[in-house]
Design a protein around this motif. Structure first.
Motif, PDB file in Angstrom:
ATOM      1  N   UNK A  14       0.774  -1.203   0.010  1.00 47.33           N
ATOM      2  CA  UNK A  14       0.060  -0.041  -0.011  1.00 47.33           C
ATOM      3  C   UNK A  14       0.823   1.237  -0.010  1.00 47.33           C
ATOM      4  N   UNK A  15       0.358   2.248  -0.481  1.00 46.65           N
ATOM      5  CA  UNK A  15       1.151   3.660  -0.627  1.00 46.65           C
ATOM      6  C   UNK A  15       1.656   3.912   0.909  1.00 46.65           C
ATOM      7  N   UNK A  16       0.942   4.014   1.882  1.00 45.25           N
ATOM      8  CA  UNK A  16       1.522   4.353   3.209  1.00 45.25           C
ATOM      9  C   UNK A  16       2.462   3.459   3.563  1.00 45.25           C
ATOM     10  N   UNK A  17       2.811   2.119   3.228  1.00 43.09           N
ATOM     11  CA  UNK A  17       3.875   1.371   3.664  1.00 43.09           C
ATOM     12  C   UNK A  17       5.189   1.815   2.903  1.00 43.09           C
ATOM     13  N   UNK A  18       5.120   2.788   1.886  1.00 45.91           N
ATOM     14  CA  UNK A  18       6.383   3.280   1.576  1.00 45.91           C
ATOM     15  C   UNK A  18       6.760   4.689   2.081  1.00 45.91           C
ATOM     16  N   UNK A  19       5.800   5.218   2.991  1.00 44.35           N
ATOM     17  CA  UNK A  19       5.984   6.533   3.555  1.00 44.35           C
ATOM     18  C   UNK A  19       7.033   6.211   4.738  1.00 44.35           C
ATOM     19  N   UNK A  20       7.983   7.198   5.040  1.00 42.55           N
ATOM     20  CA  UNK A  20       8.450   6.881   6.416  1.00 42.55           C
ATOM     21  C   UNK A  20       7.726   6.980   7.685  1.00 42.55           C
ATOM     22  N   UNK A  21       8.082   6.716   8.811  1.00 41.13           N
ATOM     23  CA  UNK A  21       7.204   6.353   9.840  1.00 41.13           C
ATOM     24  C   UNK A  21       6.664   8.098  10.312  1.00 41.13           C
ATOM     25  N   UNK A  22       7.458   9.011  10.270  1.00 44.20           N
ATOM     26  CA  UNK A  22       7.149  10.224  10.698  1.00 44.20           C
ATOM     27  C   UNK A  22       5.952  10.641   9.839  1.00 44.20           C
ATOM     28  N   UNK A  23       5.913  10.457   8.565  1.00 44.39           N
ATOM     29  CA  UNK A  23       4.724  10.793   7.656  1.00 44.39           C
ATOM     30  C   UNK A  23       3.663  10.269   8.301  1.00 44.39           C
ATOM     31  N   UNK A  24       3.619   8.708   8.328  1.00 46.51           N
ATOM     32  CA  UNK A  24       2.389   8.004   8.471  1.00 46.51           C
ATOM     33  C   UNK A  24       1.721   8.562   9.788  1.00 46.51           C
ATOM     34  N   UNK A  25       2.569   8.853  11.056  1.00 43.81           N
ATOM     35  CA  UNK A  25       2.112   9.295  12.141  1.00 43.81           C
ATOM     36  C   UNK A  25       1.474  10.657  12.317  1.00 43.81           C
ATOM     37  N   UNK A  26       2.167  11.741  11.509  1.00 42.21           N
ATOM     38  CA  UNK A  26       1.660  12.924  11.122  1.00 42.21           C
ATOM     39  C   UNK A  26       0.441  12.886  10.460  1.00 42.21           C
ATOM     40  N   UNK A  27       0.072  11.936   9.416  1.00 45.55           N
ATOM     41  CA  UNK A  27      -1.150  12.084   8.646  1.00 45.55           C
ATOM     42  C   UNK A  27      -2.205  11.384   9.496  1.00 45.55           C
ATOM     43  N   UNK A  28      -1.981  10.497  10.429  1.00 41.77           N
ATOM     44  CA  UNK A  28      -2.875   9.808  11.264  1.00 41.77           C
ATOM     45  C   UNK A  28      -3.098  11.055  12.183  1.00 41.77           C
ATOM     46  N   UNK A  29      -2.283  12.027  12.919  1.00 40.60           N
ATOM     47  CA  UNK A  29      -2.729  13.041  13.607  1.00 40.60           C
ATOM     48  C   UNK A  29      -3.580  14.041  12.772  1.00 40.60           C
ATOM     49  N   UNK A  30      -3.563  14.414  11.598  1.00 41.84           N
ATOM     50  CA  UNK A  30      -4.301  15.105  10.828  1.00 41.84           C
ATOM     51  C   UNK A  30      -5.720  14.500  10.769  1.00 41.84           C
ATOM     52  N   UNK A  31      -5.753  13.145  10.423  1.00 40.08           N
ATOM     53  CA  UNK A  31      -7.083  12.692  10.521  1.00 40.08           C
ATOM     54  C   UNK A  31      -7.866  12.874  11.742  1.00 40.08           C
ATOM     55  N   UNK A  32      -7.165  12.780  12.891  1.00 43.42           N
ATOM     56  CA  UNK A  32      -7.843  13.015  14.155  1.00 43.42           C
ATOM     57  C   UNK A  32      -8.315  14.376  14.179  1.00 43.42           C
ATOM     58  N   UNK A  33      -7.273  15.342  14.017  1.00 44.00           N
ATOM     59  CA  UNK A  33      -7.561  16.723  13.943  1.00 44.00           C
ATOM     60  C   UNK A  33      -8.888  17.089  13.190  1.00 44.00           C
ATOM     61  N   UNK A  34      -9.067  16.480  11.876  1.00 44.79           N
ATOM     62  CA  UNK A  34     -10.395  16.695  11.382  1.00 44.79           C
ATOM     63  C   UNK A  34     -11.527  16.222  11.975  1.00 44.79           C
ATOM     64  N   UNK A  35     -11.461  14.978  12.679  1.00 44.17           N
ATOM     65  CA  UNK A  35     -12.482  14.440  13.447  1.00 44.17           C
ATOM     66  C   UNK A  35     -12.957  15.348  14.568  1.00 44.17           C
ATOM     67  N   UNK A  36     -11.707  16.122  14.870  1.00 40.41           N
ATOM     68  CA  UNK A  36     -12.097  17.281  16.172  1.00 40.41           C
ATOM     69  C   UNK A  36     -12.383  18.588  15.781  1.00 40.41           C
ATOM     70  N   UNK A  37     -12.475  18.677  14.432  1.00 42.30           N
ATOM     71  CA  UNK A  37     -12.661  19.974  13.912  1.00 42.30           C
ATOM     72  C   UNK A  37     -11.535  21.081  14.293  1.00 42.30           C
ATOM     73  N   UNK A  38     -10.335  20.748  14.239  1.00 40.99           N
ATOM     74  CA  UNK A  38      -9.064  21.345  14.792  1.00 40.99           C
ATOM     75  C   UNK A  38      -8.269  21.308  13.590  1.00 40.99           C
ATOM     76  N   UNK A  39      -7.671  22.569  13.131  1.00 42.01           N
ATOM     77  CA  UNK A  39      -6.624  22.373  12.114  1.00 42.01           C
ATOM     78  C   UNK A  39      -5.298  22.825  12.394  1.00 42.01           C
ATOM     79  N   UNK A  40      -5.072  23.287  13.566  1.00 45.56           N
ATOM     80  CA  UNK A  40      -3.614  23.782  13.827  1.00 45.56           C
ATOM     81  C   UNK A  40      -2.844  22.542  14.602  1.00 45.56           C
TER      82      UNK A  40
END
Length: 153
Positions: free
Chosen positions: A76-102
């Motif tokens: 999967x494309x995410x398996x080619x990403x460095x760990x820091x990028x996967x973790x920060x993308x997960x954080x972005x998904x959580x921020x979206x659920x919380x209506x939080x952009x920063x």
């Protein structure tokens, strides 16, 4: 390509070639496996026809032989990403659920309407962990890059 469906199997017939080689006629059977569903009915699966595999899979991928993603070594494309990028993308998904952009906006963030308090607190905690882990991984990578720069100069 043609495919004939028989009881419990699919017969595949097609022509294939690898780079620079002659065309080969391919003709083989892929077994269908049945699995009963919890609420009734039956789910059909392919049995991977690649030698030594035999995994039960929903999708077979093309190539010289149709086989599962493991046999074709597909990721999967995410398996080619460095760990820091996967973790920060997960954080972005959580921020979206919380209506939080920063980034790091967890302190004064209001709970979204309709979200349970327990879910909200769990997401905030997970957000802080993800962002901390992502920044830690980025820092590690930057230190490695800096070390390589120092060695090359």
């Amino acid at each position: 390509m043609s495919a004939d469906v028989k009881a419990g199997a699919v017969q595949l017939r097609y022509r294939s070639r690898q780079a620079g080689e002659d065309w080969q006629d391919m003709n083989y059977t892929v077994r269908l496996l049945s699995q009963p569903c919890h609420l009734g009915g039956v789910r059909q699966w392919f049995e991977c026809p690649a030698r030594g595999c035999g995994k039960r899979v929903a999708i077979l991928y093309g190539g010289q032989v149709f086989a599962c993603r493991h046999c074709h070594q597909l990721v999967y494309p995410s398996q080619r990403q460095p760990k820091w990028q996967r973790v920060l993308e997960k954080a972005a998904r959580i921020r979206t659920r919380l209506d939080c952009e920063r980034v790091f906006d967890g302190c004064g963030l209001a709970k979204p309407k309709g979200m349970h308090e327990k879910t909200y607190r769990k997401l905030l905690e997970e957000l802080m962990e993800c962002e901390a882990a992502g920044l830690y991984e980025m820092r590690k990578n930057l230190l490695i890059l800096k070390k390589h720069e120092c060695m090359n100069t």
